[in-house]
Enzyme design. Structure first.
Site, PDB file in Angstrom:
ATOM      1  N   ASP A   8     -10.582   5.462  10.221  1.00 11.68           N
ATOM      2  CA  ASP A   8     -10.299   5.710  11.633  1.00 11.68           C
ATOM      3  C   ASP A   8     -10.630   7.175  11.922  1.00 11.68           C
ATOM      4  O   ASP A   8     -11.227   7.870  11.084  1.00 11.68           O
ATOM      5  CB  ASP A   8      -8.854   5.312  11.996  1.00 11.68           C
ATOM      6  CG  ASP A   8      -7.801   6.255  11.425  1.00 11.68           C
ATOM      7  OD1 ASP A   8      -8.161   7.185  10.661  1.00 11.68           O
ATOM      8  OD2 ASP A   8      -6.610   6.070  11.731  1.00 11.68           O
ATOM      9  N   CYS A  65      -7.438   6.482   6.331  1.00 14.56           N
ATOM     10  CA  CYS A  65      -6.783   6.753   7.617  1.00 14.56           C
ATOM     11  C   CYS A  65      -5.824   7.921   7.384  1.00 14.56           C
ATOM     12  O   CYS A  65      -5.892   8.579   6.340  1.00 14.56           O
ATOM     13  CB  CYS A  65      -6.096   5.517   8.198  1.00 14.56           C
ATOM     14  SG  CYS A  65      -4.628   4.934   7.344  1.00 14.56           S
ATOM     15  N   THR A  67      -2.494   8.211   6.785  1.00 14.41           N
ATOM     16  CA  THR A  67      -1.641   8.077   5.597  1.00 14.41           C
ATOM     17  C   THR A  67      -2.300   7.239   4.503  1.00 14.41           C
ATOM     18  O   THR A  67      -1.847   7.260   3.359  1.00 14.41           O
ATOM     19  CB  THR A  67      -0.323   7.352   5.949  1.00 14.41           C
ATOM     20  OG1 THR A  67      -0.644   6.031   6.401  1.00 14.41           O
ATOM     21  CG2 THR A  67       0.464   8.097   7.019  1.00 14.41           C
ATOM     22  N   HIS A  98      -5.425  -2.364 -13.961  1.00  9.43           N
ATOM     23  CA  HIS A  98      -4.293  -3.298 -13.970  1.00  9.43           C
ATOM     24  C   HIS A  98      -4.289  -4.279 -12.801  1.00  9.43           C
ATOM     25  O   HIS A  98      -3.806  -5.397 -12.947  1.00  9.43           O
ATOM     26  CB  HIS A  98      -2.972  -2.516 -13.946  1.00  9.43           C
ATOM     27  CG  HIS A  98      -2.708  -1.778 -15.230  1.00  9.43           C
ATOM     28  ND1 HIS A  98      -1.495  -1.197 -15.509  1.00  9.43           N
ATOM     29  CD2 HIS A  98      -3.503  -1.525 -16.311  1.00  9.43           C
ATOM     30  CE1 HIS A  98      -1.540  -0.618 -16.711  1.00  9.43           C
ATOM     31  NE2 HIS A  98      -2.759  -0.790 -17.209  1.00  9.43           N
ATOM     32  N   HIS A 133      -3.083  -8.601 -17.564  1.00  8.94           N
ATOM     33  CA  HIS A 133      -3.226  -8.193 -16.158  1.00  8.94           C
ATOM     34  C   HIS A 133      -3.871  -9.298 -15.324  1.00  8.94           C
ATOM     35  O   HIS A 133      -3.563  -9.432 -14.143  1.00  8.94           O
ATOM     36  CB  HIS A 133      -4.027  -6.894 -16.071  1.00  8.94           C
ATOM     37  CG  HIS A 133      -3.378  -5.779 -16.818  1.00  8.94           C
ATOM     38  ND1 HIS A 133      -2.142  -5.280 -16.469  1.00  8.94           N
ATOM     39  CD2 HIS A 133      -3.767  -5.087 -17.924  1.00  8.94           C
ATOM     40  CE1 HIS A 133      -1.793  -4.327 -17.319  1.00  8.94           C
ATOM     41  NE2 HIS A 133      -2.765  -4.190 -18.214  1.00  8.94           N
TER      42      HIS A 133
HETATM   43  C1  RB5 Z   1      -3.593   7.681  13.434  1.00  3.79           C
HETATM   44  O1  RB5 Z   1      -2.993   8.715  14.128  1.00  3.79           O
HETATM   45  C2  RB5 Z   1      -2.716   7.232  12.286  1.00  3.79           C
HETATM   46  O2  RB5 Z   1      -1.663   6.471  12.758  1.00  3.79           O
HETATM   47  C3  RB5 Z   1      -3.539   6.456  11.298  1.00  3.79           C
HETATM   48  O3  RB5 Z   1      -4.599   7.241  10.844  1.00  3.79           O
HETATM   49  C4  RB5 Z   1      -2.852   5.976  10.050  1.00  3.79           C
HETATM   50  O4  RB5 Z   1      -2.133   6.978   9.431  1.00  3.79           O
HETATM   51  C5  RB5 Z   1      -2.069   4.758  10.207  1.00  3.79           C
HETATM   52  O5  RB5 Z   1      -1.506   4.231   9.243  1.00  3.79           O
END
Ligand code: RB5
Length: 144
Positions: A8, A65, A67, A98, A133
């Site tokens: 993203d 993304c 996180t 694994h 595994h």
């Molecule tokens: C975008 O701001 C953020 O929500 C996205 O990149 C991600 O972390 C979502 O899980």
């Protein structure tokens, strides 16, 4: 080896750096976007990469993304996908050994670019160990 990659807006600059790294290693990259820092919805790109891996248009997928979790949760909704969140190269290695992961997910906001590239390097260099595994991986899919 061909790798599908998607992200993203939060992961855009990391995607570009990872593409350079993979291309220099002689690995073909299927870039499924996004292609700027304009705000987009991470599931759209997680589904594109997951579809490409499911259809064997790529051996593996890389998703990025903020996180790493949004793309990971989305990718794991696909029956053929085993996506793992990586924040350390050892984890990247272990999800191949694994879990037979076929998609790796990275956090652009909580991991450095160098760490993410080291994770990619470890992921693509590592094979599934099979054996006990395989039995565990066989138990992952929930019956409909
Ligand atoms: C975008 O701001 C953020 O929500 C996205 O990149 C991600 O972390 C979502 O899980």
């Amino acid at each position: 080896m061909k790798i599908a990659i998607g992200c993203d807006h939060a992961g855009f600059s990391y995607k570009e750096a990872i593409k350079v790294f993979l291309t220099r290693k002689g690995i073909e990259v299927l870039d499924l976007g996004t292609n700027s820092e304009e705000s987009v919805d991470y599931p759209d790109f997680a589904h594109l990469v997951s579809d490409a891996v499911t259809k064997k248009q790529a051996s593996f997928g890389i998703l990025i993304c903020g996180t790493g979790n949004g793309v990971c949760i989305s990718a794991n909704k696909h029956e053929a996908i085993r996506a793992g969140l990586c924040w350390d190269p050892e984890i990247a290695k272990l999800i191949r050994q694994h879990n037979d992961a076929n998609v790796m997910c990275l956090s652009a906001r909580f991991s450095s670019e160098l760490t993410c590239i080291a994770c990619v390097d470890a992921f693509i260099a590592t094979s599934f160990e099979g054996g006990r595994h395989q039995r565990r991986v066989d138990k992952i899919t929930c019956p409909a």
